[in-house]
Design a protein around this motif. Structure first.
Motif, short mmCIF file in Angstrom:
data_model
loop_
_atom_site.label_atom_id
_atom_site.label_comp_id
_atom_site.label_asym_id
_atom_site.label_seq_id
_atom_site.Cartn_x
_atom_site.Cartn_y
_atom_site.Cartn_z
N UNK A 11 0.77 -1.23 0.18
CA UNK A 11 0.12 0.04 0.06
C UNK A 11 0.87 1.18 -0.09
N UNK A 12 0.61 2.10 -0.94
CA UNK A 12 1.32 3.44 -0.88
C UNK A 12 0.29 4.69 -0.70
N UNK A 13 0.42 5.10 0.68
CA UNK A 13 -0.68 5.91 1.08
C UNK A 13 -0.32 7.30 1.17
N UNK A 31 6.71 -0.39 -7.80
CA UNK A 31 5.95 -1.46 -8.96
C UNK A 31 6.73 -2.67 -9.38
N UNK A 32 8.22 -2.38 -9.37
CA UNK A 32 9.08 -3.38 -9.97
C UNK A 32 9.38 -4.11 -8.66
N UNK A 33 9.15 -3.73 -7.37
CA UNK A 33 9.57 -4.57 -6.38
C UNK A 33 8.55 -5.36 -5.87
N UNK A 34 7.19 -5.04 -5.98
CA UNK A 34 6.19 -5.82 -5.50
C UNK A 34 5.16 -6.19 -6.47
N UNK A 35 4.28 -7.25 -6.08
CA UNK A 35 3.25 -7.79 -6.88
C UNK A 35 2.25 -6.68 -7.58
N UNK A 36 1.76 -6.00 -6.52
CA UNK A 36 0.86 -5.13 -6.58
C UNK A 36 0.94 -4.03 -6.00
N UNK A 37 0.53 -2.78 -6.33
CA UNK A 37 0.70 -1.51 -5.42
C UNK A 37 -0.75 -1.02 -5.49
N UNK A 38 -1.33 -0.78 -4.31
CA UNK A 38 -2.40 -0.07 -4.03
C UNK A 38 -2.16 1.25 -3.56
N UNK A 39 -2.75 2.22 -4.36
CA UNK A 39 -2.43 3.68 -3.96
C UNK A 39 -3.65 3.88 -3.29
N UNK A 40 -3.29 4.22 -1.81
CA UNK A 40 -4.53 4.76 -0.78
C UNK A 40 -4.64 6.06 -0.50
N UNK A 41 -5.60 6.59 -1.05
CA UNK A 41 -5.97 8.10 -0.89
C UNK A 41 -6.63 8.34 0.54
N UNK A 74 1.74 -2.60 -15.07
CA UNK A 74 0.35 -2.97 -15.13
C UNK A 74 -0.18 -3.53 -13.80
N UNK A 75 0.76 -3.25 -12.74
CA UNK A 75 0.21 -3.76 -11.33
C UNK A 75 -0.21 -2.74 -10.26
N UNK A 76 -0.90 -1.83 -10.80
CA UNK A 76 -1.14 -0.56 -9.98
C UNK A 76 -2.76 -0.34 -10.03
N UNK A 77 -3.24 0.07 -8.63
CA UNK A 77 -4.69 0.50 -8.47
C UNK A 77 -4.75 1.28 -7.41
N UNK A 78 -5.92 1.94 -7.32
CA UNK A 78 -6.12 3.26 -6.47
C UNK A 78 -7.36 2.78 -5.77
N UNK A 79 -7.42 3.23 -4.38
CA UNK A 79 -8.71 3.17 -3.54
C UNK A 79 -8.52 4.35 -2.63
N UNK A 87 -5.88 -0.59 9.29
CA UNK A 87 -7.27 -1.37 9.10
C UNK A 87 -7.33 -1.53 7.58
N UNK A 88 -6.89 -0.47 6.82
CA UNK A 88 -7.17 -0.46 5.41
C UNK A 88 -6.39 -1.51 4.99
N UNK A 89 -4.87 -1.51 5.40
CA UNK A 89 -3.88 -2.60 4.74
C UNK A 89 -4.40 -3.87 5.18
N UNK A 90 -5.02 -4.19 6.24
CA UNK A 90 -5.64 -5.54 6.72
C UNK A 90 -6.76 -5.75 5.69
#
Ligand code: COA
Length: 172
Positions: A11-13, A31-41, A74-79, A87-90
């Protein structure tokens, strides 16, 4: 690609008011280091963001699309989230938190953040990436000030974000 349970989800908050080239640099490298990055706003009303949550989401989505087309990332998403970060990370099954470090001045705050987050969720590991040299000095607040006073912000944000900042500056 590893199966869902063994995926390294990070998670990148942040408040991302707005997302800058400094953030983009951290995202791209993470993005090169992990399978999936969730950008958390974070809603972060306390910071009085100039962009609404919906607008910040749109700006981040735009950067994600650009990274996909231009860099084939292509392994990025945002929430968005309005809870404790841990709690968001969990909730999204993330055990990794990405933070960017720009200068020594960031260190004290980051130390507090990591201390609090670790005591709330000991399994959460925080990984720090040093900001690239050319983005060490920028912050969202500074960029907003430059835009509001008519300065050129295109060295620090994408053209899309610069346009949205200009529109805000005209309204304010
Ligand atoms: N390049 C350029 N600028 C950067 C940057 C980078 N790599 N990384 C951070 N910044 C800037 C940000 O734009 C921001 O600028 P601003 O203060 O001028 O707006 C500043 O540095 C601070 O950013 P950041 O460290 O990401 O903090 P934030 O306020 O945007 O986000 C949260 C902090 C969201 C992580 C934190 O408030 C949080 O976790 N909130 C959720 C609630 C919670 O769990 N609270 C308890 C935590 S202990």
């Amino acid at each position: 690609m590893p199966n869902q349970s063994s995926q390294r989800i990070a998670v990148y908050p942040g408040t991302f008011d707005p997302i800058t080239k400094g953030h983009r640099d951290i995202i791209q490298r993470a993005a090169l280091l992990f399978d999936k990055i969730i950008i958390a706003i974070a809603i972060n009303a306390g910071k009085n963001p100039i962009f609404s949550l919906q607008e910040r989401l749109q700006l981040v989505q735009h950067e994600i699309e650009a990274l996909s087309t231009e860099k084939n990332i292509n392994n990025l998403s945002v929430q968005t989230f309005d809870t404790l970060l841990v709690n968001f990370a969990k909730q999204v099954n993330a055990r990794i938190l990405i933070r960017g470090l720009r200068a020594v001045s960031d260190f004290e705050y980051e130390l507090q953040l990591v201390g609090m987050n670790t005591s709330l969720y000991p399994e959460l590991e925080t990984i720090f990436l040093m900001s690239s040299e050319r983005y060490q000095f920028i912050s969202s607040s500074m960029i907003k000030e430059v835009a509001q006073l008519g300065g050129d912000v295109t060295p620090f944000v994408s053209h899309f974000v610069a346009q949205k900042l200009l529109e805000k500056a005209l309204i304010i």
